[in-house]
Every structure is written in structure tokens, then in C-alpha cells.
Scaffold this motif. Structure first.
Motif, short mmCIF file in Angstrom:
data_model
loop_
_atom_site.label_atom_id
_atom_site.label_comp_id
_atom_site.label_asym_id
_atom_site.label_seq_id
_atom_site.Cartn_x
_atom_site.Cartn_y
_atom_site.Cartn_z
N LEU A 1 28.88 -16.79 -4.98
CA LEU A 1 27.62 -16.58 -5.70
C LEU A 1 26.87 -15.45 -5.00
CD1 LEU A 1 26.26 -20.23 -6.20
CD2 LEU A 1 27.18 -18.72 -7.99
N GLU A 2 26.05 -14.76 -5.80
CA GLU A 2 25.14 -13.78 -5.19
C GLU A 2 23.72 -14.33 -5.33
OE1 GLU A 2 25.29 -9.20 -5.56
OE2 GLU A 2 23.56 -9.85 -6.75
N VAL A 3 23.05 -14.48 -4.19
CA VAL A 3 21.70 -15.01 -4.22
C VAL A 3 20.74 -13.87 -3.89
CG1 VAL A 3 20.13 -16.73 -3.27
CG2 VAL A 3 22.57 -17.25 -3.45
N ASP A 4 19.90 -13.53 -4.84
CA ASP A 4 18.99 -12.41 -4.69
C ASP A 4 17.56 -12.96 -4.61
OD1 ASP A 4 17.30 -10.28 -5.03
OD2 ASP A 4 18.31 -9.45 -6.80
N LEU A 5 17.03 -12.96 -3.41
CA LEU A 5 15.69 -13.53 -3.22
C LEU A 5 14.61 -12.62 -3.81
CD1 LEU A 5 13.77 -15.65 -2.04
CD2 LEU A 5 13.93 -14.50 0.17
N VAL A 6 14.84 -11.32 -3.75
CA VAL A 6 13.85 -10.37 -4.26
C VAL A 6 13.56 -10.67 -5.74
CG1 VAL A 6 13.27 -7.94 -4.57
CG2 VAL A 6 14.73 -8.64 -2.65
#
Lengths: 199, 470
Positions: A142-147
Motif C-alpha cells: 500500500l502507499e500511505v500518503d499523509l499529505v
């Protein structure tokens, strides 16, 4: 503190509800006076056979395909019980930087933000689907993008997650809480002068 | 404007609410123990920071300390080092420490109240989840992590987001033989271990008003097991009566004035809550947990669950896993469960009133032959002393119990008091997690009276039918 912006990594499943901090780090390892070196004791009683060394083949996370995982997938009320910060220390030492769950226990949730770990809360049906996908696809990432507050699946599907704006800023910038508060030291001084301390 | 006690305490402790960050609240009392503090002190040293208010910080050692042979050095070198480290840190930073030989030593959540350090209207934190105990006095009290311990040491404040409020109103009257412990276990069974997440719970109603301070502490203590940030009970005459004359009550203010101030923290009549849950006390029976989470609980008249009767798959899996760990057959009547060991003590039930309850039950009896070990661990040196003055220890020893030195002991088994794999224990503590009382150990949470009766009979019994030897 280490910053958290975007993380792409292998997901490891921990299929249990109410995982308490006694399971994350059993008490015999709370006797240490250091903040690091807990990677081998994470999930100790579940992860190893009775000799405390041999990996337990029944423990799903031990499978070769989850080696190097940086994202933990679990269910509701993760991190309940004791306030021990050894729990996030061990998760981080093992390599986890993000925990995706239905819900988190309160103290554990706060502790994550003091250790550069991002706890992501998603709906029960989304979590169910992720469990299914992790188990049916090798090397599931998974790619987790907090921005942008998005989790991206391998098929490109994006899932939005909510997070309190200040907690988000803290992780994005790797802010040290004490440093933040000490900017207002003069206000603490003033408060103390008018506040009864009952000594 | 009418306010709840939570809102009053929040408003009175708000130092500043910056636009771009969490509000800063002031902390009145910071309790410290040996397990969650060494890394915080080390952090201060590395950053060259001091403890801002050593005079508002109090330390005790409780988790690691042995409950036998206290005159000898601690055998486990790691425990010994942790205890020694706390002592050194307190000395270096100028913090008062009730070390293991101090007559005021004991479990942090027993010591704070009995010394009068804990008072209504205060904010209290400790690197320990059961800090919620102090809410019994109308203090906003909660557990924090080690990074936050360091933050409080350095700044005497904490960054906090305001919680939602939940009123748990307990109506009716508790039946005879049903205790505060049964009440809180019943509540957790109803709302679940995450039922309180995001909330501060205030307990209200006639039942709460009639509870002793010990009972109120038990109620607030296990509030964390329902996932809430804190538990609160508005102060009243019972609170005042308990606190009057305690050693750490300020002498800089007249008693009358102080009492007025304490009582002024109580929730205003007609204040509002984000949520209200009503509990009918008449429904509460003596409780026993059968699983590995405090919400896995049954009344004494009940049975262990039957899997085919559970609809939800995730819940069914959790119950199946718990029953396997606990070595229990589906549908077993609670009264038929036999135990191997008894643990009476902890920050939940290690106070004088708890020990009096046990003494009433076990007086004139001998513990069952199937019980391998039954230990009673008072919550503090002062509790121990009081119990001995009342002759309770003789009742326990005559019945076959071991009478120990104070500490956290088998609640979490960081010292030598623990279960062996497969052993089943009736415990007055707060957590029945896997391995909590020793790897492979099986914990059933109960009230002190139930633990006493269980020691005599070797299995759980309906304490309401107990034959007392007065």
C-alpha cells in the motif's frame, strides 16, 4: 523525531480484535531502561514457540511473504490496555511506520505520534477487503500518503482517511512536543502564578 | 452557565489554546513509577532539561518489587537496576520518592489517595493507564506514555484535545453481596472495551453516592478497561470525610475554605453530556470473566458462551480463540469452573475495604485442598499496617493464605509472583489478557469477596448465598 510524509511498503496482517499492549510487548521486557532494541520482542508470546526463539509457523506475520513489512493491518481497538510506550517502540524497531485498523485505543494512539508512527483508521468493510487482498496477493503493498490523506491500493484505488490537523502537522514535520510547548513557557509562568497548587 | 466537573477542571487548567496546535493544560500532580520513567529522565538529560516542578512530582516503586524477603536485595538484576534507576533519578532531579522501604510505599494509585496528594479539581497524570483511579476524587486523572511523562517533567503541562463527555447514570440499588467491582465489570460487559473511547466518563446516580471511596476508586480504576480517557465522580461529603487530615493536605488554607473549594468542583445540576448511558443496578449480579478481554464477562448464574449462538464472525473468532486459551468448554456453567491459584490485591482491589470484605468471607474457613497458592498483597504499607491492626492478617493466615508485602505483584507478574502455563487464577486485578499473570496463565477477574469464596470452595460460587462465620 522522524518525519512521516509518504510511505510505500509491504502490508502484514494481524487478524485480531482488541490486541492489547501486553501482547505487543510482554511485561518481562519492560524492565529495560532503554528506548530502543525491542524488535525481537514484538508480539513475543504469539511470534515464537515456547522456547522463545523458534518462529511460530501458526503466526501469520511470520510468513516469508510479509518479511520487511512496514505497514500493519489489524482490526478494532488496537493497543488497548497498559500505557507502555514500549509498544510503539517495538513496532517501530521491527520496522512498522504505519498501522491500519478499524480503531485504536486512546493512549496507544497518542503514543504513536510521539514516535513517528502513523495510525490510520478505516471503515470495517474496507479493512475486511484489505485483509482479503493481502492474503490473496503476494507482495501486497500500500502507499500511505499523509499529505493528501490517501491510502492507494496496488490497483490504483484511493481510500481517504481522516486525521486531526495538528497530529498530521506533527508527523509531517517531525516536531518534538516539548519544543513546541516551550515556545509558550512565559504563559506557563503566568498561569502558575495565578493557579493554586495546594502544597 | 452550568458545567460538568470535566468542563470545570478543563477550564481551570487551560494554560493556552494556540490556534495551530492542541491546547496546553496544566498538571497539578505527576506520579512516577520505575517502569515507564527511566527513558523520560534520560531524555531530559540528553536535552539538558530540568524537572520544572519537582515539588508537584511524586515517585513510588511498585511494579517490580518483591512481595517477600524485602530486607534482601532484589534477586532479578534487571528489576533491581530499574528500581535503583528511579531512586537515582529522583535524587538527581529533586523528586520525593517513596522507595520500597519507606513506610508510605505502595502501588502508586493506592498511595496518591491515602496520602492526600490526590484531591478534587486537580489534574493528575502518571505513566500508567490505571491513573484513572484518582477520578474517584473528582480529579481529572489519566495515563500517559513515556514521551508525555518527559513532557510533563519538562513543562508541567500536557498537550490535550478536549474529550467528549459520557454520563453513566447508575439507578436503583446494588443487590446485597454485589460490589463496585461487579458493577464496573457489568458496565464493561455492556459497553465493551472500546465503549468509552474518545470520552471522559462521569459516574452519577444514587448508587455512586452511596459507594465508599474505595468502591469509587475501583469503579474509576477499571474505566480504562472500557477505553475511556478518564473516569470521574463528583466530590461530596464522602470524599471530604476520606481526605480530611491526610498528610499531604495543604495547611496554607483553612480546612473550611478548602472543603468548600473541593465541593465546588461537583457537576452543576442540569449540566449536559455528549452521551448518557443508564445502568439499572438491580440487574447486576456478581461477575466473573471467562475470556481474555475484560468485556468477556458473565454473571455468576451464567455460562461460558456457545459458539453457534454468536452471529458476528469476527466476534465468534475472538471467543473461540479466548476459550481455547482459557481451556474452557463452550457452555460451561461459571460456578463449575475450578481454579488453582488466588490473587487478592492490585490498584483495583488492594485497599483496606477490599481486605475487610475478604476477611468477612474467609473467617473461620480453610482454603480448598485444590488451591495451590492463595496470596493476599496489600496495596500499600499503610494498608498492610491497618489490616494488621485490625487483625485481618490473622484471619487470612489461619485460613491458609499467604500474607505478603505490598506491590503490583501478580496483577502483571513483573516480579516473581506469577502463574505457570495452564494455571487458572481467580484474581481481583483488572486485566485478563493472555499471559498477563504469567505466560499461559488463565485469569478470571472477580471481586475480593468472590476471590475469597473461591479460595475456600476451589471454584466460583454465588457469593450472595455465602454462609458467613461472624
Amino acid at each position: 523525531m522522524e518525519k512521516f510524509t509518504v510511505l510505500k511498503g509491504i502490508v502484514a496482517p494481524l487478524d485480531a480484535r482488541n490486541v492489547d499492549t501486553d501482547q505487543i510487548v510482554p511485561k518481562q521486557f519492560l524492565k529495560r531502561i532503554q528506548r530502543t532494541g525491542y524488535e525481537d520482542v514484538l508480539f513475543y508470546d504469539w511470534r515464537y514457540l515456547d522456547d522463545g526463539k523458534t518462529p511460530n509457523p501458526q503466526f501469520e506475520m511470520n510468513a516469508e511473504r510479509y518479511k520487511g513489512a512496514t505497514i500493519l493491518l489489524t482490526r478494532d481497538n488496537f493497543g488497548c490496555g497498559s500505557s507502555r510506550e514500549h509498544a510503539p517502540w517495538a513496532l517501530k524497531d521491527y520496522g512498522f511506520r504505519c498501522i491500519v485498523a478499524i480503531s485504536f485505543a486512546d493512549i496507544f494512539y497518542n503514543n504513536c505520534f510521539n514516535n513517528g508512527i502513523l495510525p490510520v483508521t478505516l471503515a470495517p468493510e474496507t479493512i475486511e477487503q484489505l485483509f482479503h487482498e493481502v492474503r490473496t496477493h503476494e507482495n501486497y503493498m500500500l502507499e500511505v500518503d499523509l499529505v493528501n490523506q490517501k491510502v492507494t491500493k496496488p490497483n490504483g484505488e484511493k481510500i481517504h482517511f481522516d486525521i486531526h490537523s495538528f497530529l498530521k502537522e506533527r508527523l509531517l514535520n517531525g516536531w518534538d512536543q516539548i519544543g513546541l510547548t516551550l515556545r509558550y513557557e512565559d504563559l506557563i509562568d503566568k498561569f502558575e502564578k495565578r493557579h493554586p497548587l495546594r502544597l | 452557565m452550568v458545567k460538568s466537573i470535566y468542563e470545570k477542571i478543563w477550564d481551570a487548567h487551560l494554560v493556552y489554546e494556540p490556534e495551530d496546535q492542541d491546547p496546553i493544560i496544566y498538571i497539578d500532580r505527576h506520579y512516577v513509577h520505575e517502569v515507564t520513567s527511566p527513558q523520560a529522565f534520560e531524555g531530559l538529560r540528553i536535552a539538558g532539561r530540568k524537572v520544572r516542578r519537582p515539588d508537584l512530582t511524586f515517585a513510588t516503586m511498585d511494579h517490580n518489587i518483591p512481595t517477600t524477603n524485602r530486607d534482601k536485595p532484589i534477586a532479578d538484576p534487571m528489576s533491581a537496576l530499574q528500581v535503583e534507576t528511579l531512586k537515582k533519578n529522583c535524587k538527581e532531579f529533586g523528586i520525593e520518592c517513596f522507595d520500597m522501604h519507606d513506610p508510605r510505599n505502595g502501588i502508586v494509585h493506592v498511595v496518591g489517595p491515602e496520602l492526600g496528594l490526590t484531591q478534587p479539581g486537580m489534574t493528575i497524570v502518571c505513566g500508567d493507564s490505571h491513573t484513572s483511579t484518582h477520578g474517584a476524587f473528582g480529579a481529572l486523572a489519566f495515563g500517559i506514555g513515556t514521551s508525555e511523562v518527559e513532557h510533563v517533567l519538562a513543562t508541567q503541562t500536557l498537550l490535550q484535545r478536549k474529550s467528549k463527555t459520557m454520563e453513566i447514570r447508575i439507578e436503583g440499588e446494588l443487590p446485597l453481596g454485589v460490589t463496585a467491582k461487579d458493577l464496573i465489570m457489568h458496565i464493561i460487559g455492556k459497553i465493551g472495551t472500546d465503549g468509552g473511547t474518545g470520552y471522559v466518563i462521569e459516574y452519577t446516580g444514587e448508587v455512586v453516592r452511596k459507594l465508599s471511596m474505595e468502591g469509587r476508586m475501583t469503579l474509576c480504576n477499571m474505566t480504562i478497561e472500557a477505553g475511556a480517557r478518564a473516569g470521574l465522580i463528583s466530590p461530596d461529603e464522602t470524599t471530604v470525610k476520606y481526605l480530611k487530615g491526610r498528610p499531604y493536605i495543604s495547611k496554607n488554607i483553612s480546612e473550611e475554605e478548602l472543603i468548600q473549594l473541593w465541593l465546588s468542583w461537583a457537576s452543576d445540576p442540569g449540566c449536559s453530556y455528549d452521551k448518557t448511558v443508564v445502568i439499572d443496578a438491580r440487574e447486576v449480579e456478581p461477575q466473573v470473566t471467562w475470556g481474555t478481554s475484560p468485556e468477556m464477562v458473565s454473571p455468576i448464574s451464567g455460562r461460558v458462551p456457545v459458539l453457534s449462538e454468536i452471529q458476528d464472525t469476527n466476534r465468534k473468532n475472538a471467543v473461540e480463540k479466548a476459550l481455547k486459551y482459557m481451556g474452557l468448554e463452550e457452555g460451561t456453567p461459571i460456578e463449575a469452573i475450578e481454579v488453582d491459584k488466588i490473587f487478592i490485591g492490585s490498584c483495583t482491589n488492594g485497599r483496606i475495604e477490599d481486605l475487610r470484605e475478604v476477611a468477612k468471607v474467609v473467617k473461620g474457613y480453610k482454603i480448598s485442598k485444590r488451591i495451590k497458592q492463595a496470596i493476599i498483597v496489600p496495596g500499600s504499607m499503610l494498608v498492610k499496617k491497618q489490616a494488621e491492626q485490625e487483625g485481618l492478617h490473622s484471619i487470612f493466615i489461619n485460613a491458609g493464605f499467604e500474607w505478603r508485602e505490598p506491590g503490583c505483584s501478580m496483577c502483571l507478574a513483573m516480579n516473581d509472583d506469577r502463574l505457570n502455563p495452564g494455571e487458572r487464577c481467580a484474581s481481583t486485578s483488572n486485566r485478563n489478557f493472555e499471559g498477563r499473570q504469567g505466560k499461559g496463565g488463565r485469569t478470571h477477574l472477580v471481586s475480593p469477596a468472590m476471590a475469597g469464596a473461591c479460595a475456600i470452595m476451589g471454584h466460583f460460587v454465588d457469593i450472595r448465598k455465602w454462609k458467613f462465620n461472624d
